[in-house]
Design an enzyme around this catalytic site. Structure first.
Site, mmCIF file in Angstrom:
data_model
loop_
_atom_site.group_PDB
_atom_site.id
_atom_site.type_symbol
_atom_site.label_atom_id
_atom_site.label_comp_id
_atom_site.label_asym_id
_atom_site.label_seq_id
_atom_site.Cartn_x
_atom_site.Cartn_y
_atom_site.Cartn_z
ATOM 1 N N ASP A 9 14.931 -6.437 9.056
ATOM 2 C CA ASP A 9 14.655 -5.364 9.155
ATOM 3 C C ASP A 9 13.952 -5.670 7.495
ATOM 4 O O ASP A 9 14.046 -6.476 6.718
ATOM 5 C CB ASP A 9 15.524 -3.748 8.904
ATOM 6 C CG ASP A 9 14.398 -3.198 8.652
ATOM 7 O OD1 ASP A 9 13.371 -2.505 9.215
ATOM 8 O OD2 ASP A 9 14.995 -2.141 7.806
HETATM 9 MG MG LIG Z 1 14.603 -0.267 7.608
#
Ligand SMILES: [Mg+2]
Length: 228
Positions: A9
């Site tokens: 991410d």
């Molecule tokens: Mg994040």
């Protein structure tokens, strides 16, 4: 190494989005001549913004709607007058320039680079995320970045992972892929749904109040190495 591919991410995992958001928001307030108690203004904006992103993750609102609505609602809730479209433009124009790394990011990526493909899978706005990656100095380390807006699906939708695997021409077993991220509801749930291992990056040691279970958890990025 246990894994053949690492999916990261971006925001609040490799990049310090909270700090970027904070500084960008200050600039937007200043440009639009909005004054008041800064802490309560930003908290109000964050609450509205987080709610809209949560609704977006559930498919309730579109990203185009969210971009402006978060400022429209912010102005309404705080009884302020300004142009939400202008605020949105100011925010999106300044955000890519405000890039800060999470502690340990550079060391981690430096040590993994060329040893294992490093992929970013991020929920966000395409042009903003590409510019932020460029400005972060991390681009040379990243083999591929998939942005939800460009692929049409956001984490935790399995289709963003399928799209990533297709782009990488991955024919490997799923147990060779690890997703690393700070959000249980998007990064970890998405990984669970597609059937890959997941690492919850939880620097603040927040309790897990969900039923979403990561494969393992780390508090510091440097600790990822021992799990690979
Ligand atoms: Mg994040």
């Amino acid at each position: 190494m246990k894994y053949d591919f690492l999916l990261f991410d971006a925001d609040d995992t490799l990049l310090d989005f909270k700090k970027s958001e904070d500084i960008s928001f200050q600039i937007v307030l200043k440009k639009n001549r909005i004054t008041g108690d800064y802490n309560s203004l930003i908290e109000s904006y964050k609450t509205i913004n987080n709610l809209l992103w949560a609704q977006h993750a559930l498919g309730i609102v579109s990203k185009d709607f969210l971009k402006i609505e978060r400022f429209r609602k912010f102005l309404e809730v705080n009884s302020l007058s300004a142009d939400p479209v202008m605020m949105c433009d100011d925010y999106l124009n300044t955000l890519p320039d405000q890039v800060f790394l999470i502690e340990g990011t550079l060391d981690l990526l430096t040590s993994l680079h060329k040893k294992i493909p490093l992929i970013i899978v991020t929920n966000g706005i395409g042009v903003v995320q590409h510019q932020r990656l460029h400005n972060s100095g991390l681009k040379p380390f990243i083999d591929l970045m998939i942005v939800s807006e460009e692929c049409g699906y956001s984490k935790p939708d399995v289709r963003i992972f399928q799209h990533t695997f297709n782009s990488l021409k991955i024919s490997h077993e799923k147990n060779k892929i690890l997703m690393i991220g700070d959000k249980l509801e998007t990064d970890i749930l998405g990984a669970n749904r597609i059937g890959i291992d997941s690492c919850w990056f939880n620097p603040d040691k927040n309790p897990n109040t969900t039923k979403i279970t990561p494969t393992f958890e780390i508090q510091n990025l440097k600790d990822l190495i021992i799990h690979l």
